[in-house]
Design a protein around this motif. Structure first.
Motif, PDB file in Angstrom:
ATOM      1  N   ASN A   1      10.995  -2.498  -2.753  1.00 21.55           N
ATOM      2  CA  ASN A   1      10.843  -3.133  -4.063  1.00 21.55           C
ATOM      3  C   ASN A   1       9.547  -2.701  -4.742  1.00 21.55           C
ATOM      4  OD1 ASN A   1      12.905  -5.441  -4.906  1.00 21.55           O
ATOM      5  ND2 ASN A   1      12.791  -5.404  -2.674  1.00 21.55           N
ATOM      6  N   THR A   2       8.503  -2.476  -3.956  1.00 18.46           N
ATOM      7  CA  THR A   2       7.254  -1.981  -4.545  1.00 18.46           C
ATOM      8  C   THR A   2       7.437  -0.582  -5.104  1.00 18.46           C
ATOM      9  OG1 THR A   2       5.959  -3.308  -2.976  1.00 18.46           O
ATOM     10  CG2 THR A   2       4.824  -1.527  -4.108  1.00 18.46           C
ATOM     11  N   VAL A   3       8.133   0.280  -4.359  1.00 23.31           N
ATOM     12  CA  VAL A   3       8.398   1.640  -4.849  1.00 23.31           C
ATOM     13  C   VAL A   3       9.157   1.593  -6.168  1.00 23.31           C
ATOM     14  CG1 VAL A   3       9.653   3.771  -4.377  1.00 23.31           C
ATOM     15  CG2 VAL A   3       8.329   2.693  -2.559  1.00 23.31           C
ATOM     16  N   GLU A   4      10.194   0.777  -6.231  1.00 22.96           N
ATOM     17  CA  GLU A   4      10.994   0.688  -7.461  1.00 22.96           C
ATOM     18  C   GLU A   4      10.183   0.093  -8.600  1.00 22.96           C
ATOM     19  OE1 GLU A   4      13.946   2.020  -8.003  1.00 22.96           O
ATOM     20  OE2 GLU A   4      13.724   2.827  -5.984  1.00 22.96           O
ATOM     21  N   GLY A   5       9.339  -0.889  -8.283  1.00 24.77           N
ATOM     22  CA  GLY A   5       8.501  -1.477  -9.324  1.00 24.77           C
ATOM     23  C   GLY A   5       7.506  -0.495  -9.895  1.00 24.77           C
ATOM     24  N   VAL A   6       6.906   0.325  -9.039  1.00 26.36           N
ATOM     25  CA  VAL A   6       5.936   1.327  -9.503  1.00 26.36           C
ATOM     26  C   VAL A   6       6.654   2.430 -10.286  1.00 26.36           C
ATOM     27  CG1 VAL A   6       4.258   3.053  -8.757  1.00 26.36           C
ATOM     28  CG2 VAL A   6       4.332   0.818  -7.631  1.00 26.36           C
ATOM     29  N   ARG A   7       7.810   2.839  -9.817  1.00 26.78           N
ATOM     30  CA  ARG A   7       8.585   3.871 -10.525  1.00 26.78           C
ATOM     31  C   ARG A   7       9.018   3.398 -11.909  1.00 26.78           C
ATOM     32  NH1 ARG A   7      13.484   6.207  -7.169  1.00 26.78           N
ATOM     33  NH2 ARG A   7      13.712   7.265  -9.172  1.00 26.78           N
ATOM     34  N   GLY A   8       9.250   2.101 -12.060  1.00 27.26           N
ATOM     35  CA  GLY A   8       9.744   1.581 -13.325  1.00 27.26           C
ATOM     36  C   GLY A   8       8.686   1.285 -14.363  1.00 27.26           C
TER      37      GLY A   8
ATOM     38  N   THR B   1       0.828  -1.212   0.000  1.00 23.87           N
ATOM     39  CA  THR B   1       0.000   0.000   0.000  1.00 23.87           C
ATOM     40  C   THR B   1       0.859   1.257   0.000  1.00 23.87           C
ATOM     41  OG1 THR B   1      -1.745  -1.181   1.203  1.00 23.87           O
ATOM     42  CG2 THR B   1      -1.832   1.219   1.203  1.00 23.87           C
ATOM     43  N   LEU B   2       1.818   1.327   0.932  1.00 18.20           N
ATOM     44  CA  LEU B   2       2.693   2.499   0.984  1.00 18.20           C
ATOM     45  C   LEU B   2       3.595   2.572  -0.245  1.00 18.20           C
ATOM     46  CD1 LEU B   2       3.816   2.568   4.731  1.00 18.20           C
ATOM     47  CD2 LEU B   2       2.111   4.005   3.602  1.00 18.20           C
ATOM     48  N   GLY B   3       4.049   1.434  -0.724  1.00 14.70           N
ATOM     49  CA  GLY B   3       4.911   1.427  -1.891  1.00 14.70           C
ATOM     50  C   GLY B   3       4.232   1.958  -3.130  1.00 14.70           C
ATOM     51  N   VAL B   4       2.971   1.592  -3.324  1.00 13.65           N
ATOM     52  CA  VAL B   4       2.210   2.112  -4.471  1.00 13.65           C
ATOM     53  C   VAL B   4       2.019   3.619  -4.338  1.00 13.65           C
ATOM     54  CG1 VAL B   4      -0.053   2.089  -5.592  1.00 13.65           C
ATOM     55  CG2 VAL B   4       1.063  -0.066  -4.989  1.00 13.65           C
ATOM     56  N   ALA B   5       1.687   4.073  -3.125  1.00 13.27           N
ATOM     57  CA  ALA B   5       1.474   5.508  -2.912  1.00 13.27           C
ATOM     58  C   ALA B   5       2.761   6.305  -3.121  1.00 13.27           C
ATOM     59  CB  ALA B   5       0.914   5.746  -1.510  1.00 13.27           C
ATOM     60  N   ILE B   6       3.864   5.835  -2.552  1.00  8.98           N
ATOM     61  CA  ILE B   6       5.131   6.560  -2.664  1.00  8.98           C
ATOM     62  C   ILE B   6       5.679   6.484  -4.084  1.00  8.98           C
ATOM     63  CG2 ILE B   6       7.523   6.621  -1.855  1.00  8.98           C
ATOM     64  CD1 ILE B   6       6.493   5.566   0.837  1.00  8.98           C
ATOM     65  N   GLY B   7       5.578   5.325  -4.694  1.00  6.97           N
ATOM     66  CA  GLY B   7       6.094   5.175  -6.048  1.00  6.97           C
ATOM     67  C   GLY B   7       5.315   5.947  -7.089  1.00  6.97           C
TER      68      GLY B   7
END
Length: 268
Positions: free
Chosen positions: A146-153, A86-92
């Motif tokens: 890893n979620t942040v990097e995945g969303v950013r990519g 959840t946080l990774g999607v929001a931050i990314g």
């Protein structure tokens, strides 16, 4: 028929081949051991069943110690997975939020999770809540980062396409963001599972009353060395079983991605 049989047996042999060789070497090297702290493997195997599966005075240690440990591990892991994704999607997805959050994330990621055990004990006591929180805090960071990097990519063209087709926010997150970032998320989740097993044992070594880590320490303190080694082996078996379950879930969730990779490899 032979080719089909080979395709079935080859993964099995690859999976069990090395462990069998290691156990065989261990068995041979310790066969004549007279060391109290390094007993022969046959002695460890001999006490394994009675230690973990017999129940002369009630429930077996599997029910009393191993099952609670696994339940705490799965609870903490599930919390980390939900919060991290959840946080990774929001931050990314937000450049501004990422700029504010990254220094904080780097600070907390640098803190070893075992250091948090005595601190959390002060606030949460020594019950299951403390152990679940320890596991969750340790598992959170690989999943989140890893979620942040995945969303950013994610490919910007895909975002523009979703915007052009006027997909809603929920549909975009579900069909584009989560699906596109899922390989990175799974990578973080795999790393988190290993960390979670380590923290499960560490958290049970501090003023605990049950658990696999608690039993191993109790055996060590009472000089029941073969039983202690049997607990170490059981911990490895639990890790292997959880890894196999994780792989099965991964194959189901990432079937589309694995098929795509396989088709590309075959085409090359």
């Amino acid at each position: 028929m032979v080719k089909a049989l080979r395709s079935v047996l080859q993964p099995v042999l690859l999976a069990v081949g090395l462990p069998v060789v290691i156990l065989a070497v261990w068995w041979v090297l310790t066969a004549g051991s007279t060391s109290y702290f390094n007993p022969p493997l046959r002695t460890i195997v001999g006490v394994f069943g009675d230690t973990w599966f017999s129940s002369p005075f009630g429930e077996s240690r599997i029910a009393v110690d191993v099952v609670p440990s696994v339940l705490r591990l799965l609870s903490g892991y599930a919390v980390a997975l939900v919060v991290g994704v959840t946080l990774g999607v929001a931050i990314g997805s937000s450049r501004v939020l990422r700029a504010y959050a990254e220094p904080v994330l780097e600070f907390f990621r640098a803190i070893p999770p075992p250091v948090m055990v005595p601190i959390l004990m002060l606030f949460l006591g020594i019950g299951d809540t403390m152990k679940i929180v320890v596991i969750a805090t340790g598992c959170l960071w690989p999943i989140l980062l890893n979620t942040v990097e995945g969303v950013r990519g994610l490919d910007p063209v895909l975002r523009d396409t979703a915007r052009a087709y006027r997909l809603g926010r929920v549909a975009t997150v579900r069909h584009l963001v989560l699906r596109g970032a899922s390989p990175q998320i799974v990578t973080g989740a795999r790393q988190a599972l290993s960390i979670g097993i380590i923290l499960m044992v560490i958290s049970e070594m501090f003023a605990a009353k049950d658990g696999l880590g608690f039993s191993i320490v109790q055996f060590q303190r009472s000089f029941a060395i073969p039983e202690m080694w049997s607990g170490v082996i059981l911990l490895g078996v639990v890790g292997v079983l959880l890894s196999l379950v994780f792989r099965a879930v991964t194959n189901a969730v990432l079937g589309w991605y694995l098929g795509y990779r396989q088709s590309q490899h075959g085409g090359a």
